[in-house]
Enzyme design. Structure first.
Site, PDB file in Angstrom:
ATOM      1  N   LYS A 145      42.624   9.310  67.167  1.00  0.00           N
ATOM      2  CA  LYS A 145      43.274   8.516  66.396  1.00  0.00           C
ATOM      3  C   LYS A 145      43.967   7.347  67.371  1.00  0.00           C
ATOM      4  O   LYS A 145      43.618   6.873  68.105  1.00  0.00           O
ATOM      5  CB  LYS A 145      44.124   9.524  65.479  1.00  0.00           C
ATOM      6  CG  LYS A 145      43.247  10.438  64.685  1.00  0.00           C
ATOM      7  CD  LYS A 145      44.223  11.098  63.851  1.00  0.00           C
ATOM      8  CE  LYS A 145      43.340  12.299  63.009  1.00  0.00           C
ATOM      9  NZ  LYS A 145      43.898  13.114  62.063  1.00  0.00           N
ATOM     10  N   THR A 152      44.437  15.390  68.084  1.00  0.00           N
ATOM     11  CA  THR A 152      42.840  14.655  68.108  1.00  0.00           C
ATOM     12  C   THR A 152      43.165  13.601  69.287  1.00  0.00           C
ATOM     13  O   THR A 152      43.903  12.849  69.550  1.00  0.00           O
ATOM     14  CB  THR A 152      42.515  13.975  67.003  1.00  0.00           C
ATOM     15  OG1 THR A 152      43.392  12.864  66.512  1.00  0.00           O
ATOM     16  CG2 THR A 152      43.037  15.207  65.492  1.00  0.00           C
ATOM     17  N   ASP A 191      51.651  19.608  65.972  1.00  0.00           N
ATOM     18  CA  ASP A 191      50.456  18.948  65.767  1.00  0.00           C
ATOM     19  C   ASP A 191      50.442  17.577  65.657  1.00  0.00           C
ATOM     20  O   ASP A 191      51.124  16.993  64.633  1.00  0.00           O
ATOM     21  CB  ASP A 191      49.914  19.395  64.241  1.00  0.00           C
ATOM     22  CG  ASP A 191      48.466  18.671  64.041  1.00  0.00           C
ATOM     23  OD1 ASP A 191      48.215  17.768  64.688  1.00  0.00           O
ATOM     24  OD2 ASP A 191      47.844  19.291  63.036  1.00  0.00           O
ATOM     25  N   ARG A 242      35.740  11.404  69.222  1.00  0.00           N
ATOM     26  CA  ARG A 242      36.240  12.098  68.208  1.00  0.00           C
ATOM     27  C   ARG A 242      36.220  13.704  68.669  1.00  0.00           C
ATOM     28  O   ARG A 242      35.296  14.169  69.289  1.00  0.00           O
ATOM     29  CB  ARG A 242      35.004  12.111  67.071  1.00  0.00           C
ATOM     30  CG  ARG A 242      35.385  12.742  65.674  1.00  0.00           C
ATOM     31  CD  ARG A 242      34.502  12.521  64.853  1.00  0.00           C
ATOM     32  NE  ARG A 242      34.930  11.052  64.369  1.00  0.00           N
ATOM     33  CZ  ARG A 242      35.936  10.735  63.574  1.00  0.00           C
ATOM     34  NH1 ARG A 242      36.758  11.505  63.194  1.00  0.00           N
ATOM     35  NH2 ARG A 242      36.318   9.329  63.626  1.00  0.00           N
ATOM     36  N   TYR A 280      24.253  22.909  78.876  1.00  0.00           N
ATOM     37  CA  TYR A 280      25.073  24.054  78.189  1.00  0.00           C
ATOM     38  C   TYR A 280      26.106  24.349  79.330  1.00  0.00           C
ATOM     39  O   TYR A 280      25.684  24.735  80.396  1.00  0.00           O
ATOM     40  CB  TYR A 280      24.055  25.347  77.913  1.00  0.00           C
ATOM     41  CG  TYR A 280      24.297  25.521  76.552  1.00  0.00           C
ATOM     42  CD1 TYR A 280      25.385  26.056  75.941  1.00  0.00           C
ATOM     43  CD2 TYR A 280      23.062  25.271  75.701  1.00  0.00           C
ATOM     44  CE1 TYR A 280      25.430  26.344  74.662  1.00  0.00           C
ATOM     45  CE2 TYR A 280      23.299  25.362  74.346  1.00  0.00           C
ATOM     46  CZ  TYR A 280      24.304  25.983  73.866  1.00  0.00           C
ATOM     47  OH  TYR A 280      24.424  26.147  72.479  1.00  0.00           O
ATOM     48  N   GLU A 325      28.945  26.980  78.396  1.00  0.00           N
ATOM     49  CA  GLU A 325      29.738  28.131  77.928  1.00  0.00           C
ATOM     50  C   GLU A 325      30.800  28.554  78.847  1.00  0.00           C
ATOM     51  O   GLU A 325      30.203  28.903  80.078  1.00  0.00           O
ATOM     52  CB  GLU A 325      29.140  29.298  77.396  1.00  0.00           C
ATOM     53  CG  GLU A 325      28.600  28.822  75.815  1.00  0.00           C
ATOM     54  CD  GLU A 325      27.794  29.910  75.211  1.00  0.00           C
ATOM     55  OE1 GLU A 325      27.240  30.814  75.872  1.00  0.00           O
ATOM     56  OE2 GLU A 325      27.342  29.763  74.073  1.00  0.00           O
TER      57      GLU A 325
HETATM   58  C1  LIG Z   1      43.655  14.346  61.550  1.00  0.00           C
HETATM   59  C2  LIG Z   1      44.167  15.501  61.556  1.00  0.00           C
HETATM   60  C3  LIG Z   1      43.944  17.056  61.917  1.00  0.00           C
HETATM   61  C4  LIG Z   1      42.436  17.294  62.323  1.00  0.00           C
HETATM   62  O1  LIG Z   1      41.656  16.345  62.993  1.00  0.00           O
HETATM   63  P1  LIG Z   1      39.910  16.485  62.617  1.00  0.00           P
HETATM   64  O2  LIG Z   1      39.719  15.948  63.960  1.00  0.00           O
HETATM   65  O3  LIG Z   1      39.634  15.484  61.608  1.00  0.00           O
HETATM   66  O4  LIG Z   1      39.760  17.848  62.461  1.00  0.00           O
HETATM   67  C5  LIG Z   1      44.801  17.735  62.234  1.00  0.00           C
HETATM   68  N1  LIG Z   1      46.070  17.676  61.835  1.00  0.00           N
HETATM   69  C6  LIG Z   1      46.605  16.503  61.504  1.00  0.00           C
HETATM   70  C7  LIG Z   1      48.089  16.581  61.348  1.00  0.00           C
HETATM   71  C8  LIG Z   1      45.861  15.578  61.490  1.00  0.00           C
HETATM   72  O5  LIG Z   1      46.304  14.174  61.006  1.00  0.00           O
END
Ligand SMILES: *Cc1c(COP(=O)(O)O)cnc(C)c1O
Length: 445
Positions: free
Chosen positions: A245, A242, A216, A251, A66, A68
Site C-alpha cells: 500500500k 502490508t 494494523d 504485494r 523452497y 520452509e
Molecule cells: C489491506 C488491509 C489488510 C489486508 O491486506 P491484504 O494484503 O489485502 O490481505 C488488513 N488490514 C487492513 C487494515 C487493511 O487495510
C-alpha cells in the site's frame, strides 16, 4: 516503455518475448493491464506503483526455491543465498521501523493478522476492533471472515458527525467497552479512515484493562516509514502491515513485534499457517525497505499527505462533504449526499471509471444505502504521487471528479473529460521510457 525497463520487469533478458511466444493470451492481458494502469488515474487508496526494482524481484528466479523454515533453520538444502536475502529483508525492516523482531514471510496483510491472532489468542477470546462499516477490515472480526467465526470480536466505532471533530475514533466508547468486556487483545487500525491513528490512546486503554495491543498499519506504513505519521512500534505489542500500500513494495504482509512474542509469532506464520515462503517476494520486500529508508521516500510520504489534503480541500470547494471533514493521511472518504442526494457510490464509481478515473465506492458512517451501493467514495493519493503528481494536479483531479459526476448524463462532456484525464496520464506516467523512475527521481532534494 523502454526495453531496459521491460527487461528489468521480467528479469531475464528475453523473458517477455519468450512469454509472448509461449502464451500470447496472458502476454496480451499483461500488456493491456499495464496500459490501463498507465493511461488511467489510479486513486484506489490501497494501491500503488511498485518500483521497477521491486517488479524485477517479484518476477525473478527466486520464486523457484523452497525454503520452509527460517534463516539457518530450513527444512531444505541449498538455502545459503536465500538465507542471506531473508536476513537482509529482516535487518532492513528492523532498522527502518526500529523494531525488536520482524517476520517477513506473511503472504498478505490478512495472513499477517491471522498469524497474530493464532499466536496470541485462543478460540473464543474477546478482541476489540473497529467496525467494518466505519472503516475496519474484514480480518477485524467480520462475520464472513474466519476471524469473526473463531474469536469474539466486539466492535468500536466513530463519534457522531459534527462540524468540528466528529467521525473520529470514539475513545470514550472504546474505554467503556474495554472495561466491560475484558478483551485479551485490542486491534487498532483501519482500511477506510482518513485520520492519523494515535497509538498512545490505544496503549493507555489496553494498559488500563490488561489487554495486548495490535496495531494494523496496513494502510499508513509508508507514512510511518517516511516519518510523517507517529510510529506505533514502541507502544504496540505487535504491528502488522502490508508491503504494497503506501509502503510501495510487492504485494505481501509482515509482522513486527516485541522480543517476548517473537517465537510465538514465527511459529504461527510457519508452520502454523503457511508452508514455503515466497522468497522472490521477500527479496522484493527487502528492496522496498531499502527504498523506504531514503530521503526521497521521506519526501514522497510528505507529498502523499499534502496531495490528499489538497484533493480534499478542492472537493469540499466543489460541494462535497468529507467524512471527518478532512484528512491527515493518504486518503479521503467522500460523502456524496451533500453534492447530489440522488448520486450513490456505485453509480459514481462507474461513471468515473468510464472517463478513466479509478476509485472505489465505500460505505460512510451510518450509510443509508446498502454495502454494494453505498453513499461514498474512497480516494487515495499514494499511487499518483508515485507517478509525480503534486498539488496542482490534485486540484485538477478534484475538479475532473466533480465535473464527471455533475455531467454524468452528458456524453459530450464526459468525452472531453476523458480526453483531459488521458492527457494528464501521459504527462504523469508511472513507468515512462528511459532509465529514470518518477517514484524516486521526482522526490530528489
Ligand atoms: C489491506 C488491509 C489488510 C489486508 O491486506 P491484504 O494484503 O489485502 O490481505 C488488513 N488490514 C487492513 C487494515 C487493511 O487495510
Amino acid at each position: 516503455m523502454s526495453d531496459t525497463l521491460k527487461n528489468s520487469i521480467a528479469t531475464g533478458s528475453n523473458a517477455l518475448s519468450y512469454l509472448e511466444s509461449v502464451d500470447g493470451e496472458i502476454y496480451g492481458f499483461m500488456s493491456e493491464e499495464l496500459d490501463r494502469q498507465r493511461r488511467t488515474l489510479q486513486l484506489i487508496a490501497s494501491e500503488n506503483f511498485a518500483s521497477p526494482a521491486v517488479l524485477a524481484m517479484t518476477g525473478s528466479a527466486l520464486t523457484n526455491k523452497y525454503a520452509e523454515g527460517y534463516p539457518q533453520r530450513r527444512y531444505y538444502g541449498g538455502n545459503q543465498i536465500i538465507d542471506a536475502v531473508e536476513e537482509i529483508a529482516r535487518s532492513r525492516a528492523k532498522e527502518l521501523f526500529k523494531a525488536d523482531h520482524v517476520n517477513v514471510q506473511p503472504h498478505s496483510g490478512s495472513s499477517a493478522n491471522l498469524a497474530v491472532y493464532q499466536a496470541l489468542l485462543n478460540p473464543g477470546d474477546t478482541v476489540l476492533a473497529m467496525r467494518l462499516d466505519q472503516g475496519g477490515h474484514l480480518t477485524h472480526g467480520a462475520p464472513a471472515s474466519v476471524t469473526g467465526k473463531m474469536y469474539n470480536f466486539q466492535p468500536y466505532g466513530l463519534t457522531p458527525r459534527s462540524p468540528e471533530n466528529g467521525e473520529r475514533i470514539d475513545f470514550d466508547y472504546l474505554r467503556a467497552l474495554a472495561k466491560s468486556s475484558h478483551p485479551k487483545l485490542i486491534v487498532a487500525g483501519a482500511t477506510a479512515y482518513p485520520r492519523e491513528i494515535d497509538p498512545l490512546m490505544f496503549k493507555e486503554i489496553a494498559d488500563e484493562v490488561g489487554a495486548l495491543l495490535m496495531f494494523d498499519s496496513a494502510h499508513p506504513m509508508g507514512l510511518i516509514a517516511a516519518g510523517v505519521h507517529a510510529s506505533p512500534i514502541e507502544l504496540a505489542d505487535v504491528v502488522t502491515f502490508t508491503t504494497h500500500k503506501t509502503l510501495r513494495g510487492p504485494r505481501g504482509g509482515a509482522i513486527l513485534c516485541k522480543e517476548p512474542f517473537a517465537k510465538k509469532i514465527d511459529s504461527a506464520v510457519f508452520p502454523g499457517l503457511q508452508g514455503g515462503p515466497l522468497e522472490h517476494v521477500i527479496a522484493a520486500k527487502a528492496v522496498a525497505f531499502k527504498e523506504a529508508q531514503t530521503q526521497n521516500f521521506a519526501r514522497y510520504g510528505a507529498q502523499i499527505k499534502e496531495n490528499a489534503s489538497v484533493l480534499g480541500e478542492t472537493l469540499i470547494a466543489e460541494g462535497f462533504r468529507l467524512v471527518s471533514n478532512g484528512t491527515d493521511n493518504h486518503l479521503v472518504l467522500v460523502d456524496l449526499r451533500d453534492f447530489d442526494s440522488d448520486l450513490d457510490g456505485k453509480t459514481a464509481q462507474e461513471v468515473l471509471d468510464s472517463v478513466g478515473i479509478t476509485c472505489n465506492r465505500n460505505q460512510i458512517p451510518d450509510d443509508p444505502r446498502k454495502p454494494l451501493i453505498t453513499s461514498g467514495l474512497r480516494l487515495g493519493t499514494a499511487a499518483m504521487t508515485t507517478a509525480g503528481m503534486k498539488v496542482a494536479q490534485m486540484r485538477q483531479v478534484a475538479k475532473l471528479i466533480a465535473n464527471t459526476l455533475r455531467h454524468r448524463n452528458d456524453e459530450n462532456e464526459l468525452k472531453l473529460i476523458k480526453g483531459e484525464v488521458a492527457e494528464l496520464c501521459i504527462e504523469f506516467d508511472p513507468y515512462p521510457s528511459g532509465d529514470t523512475w518518477p517514484g524516486m527521481d521526482c522526490f530528489k532534494g
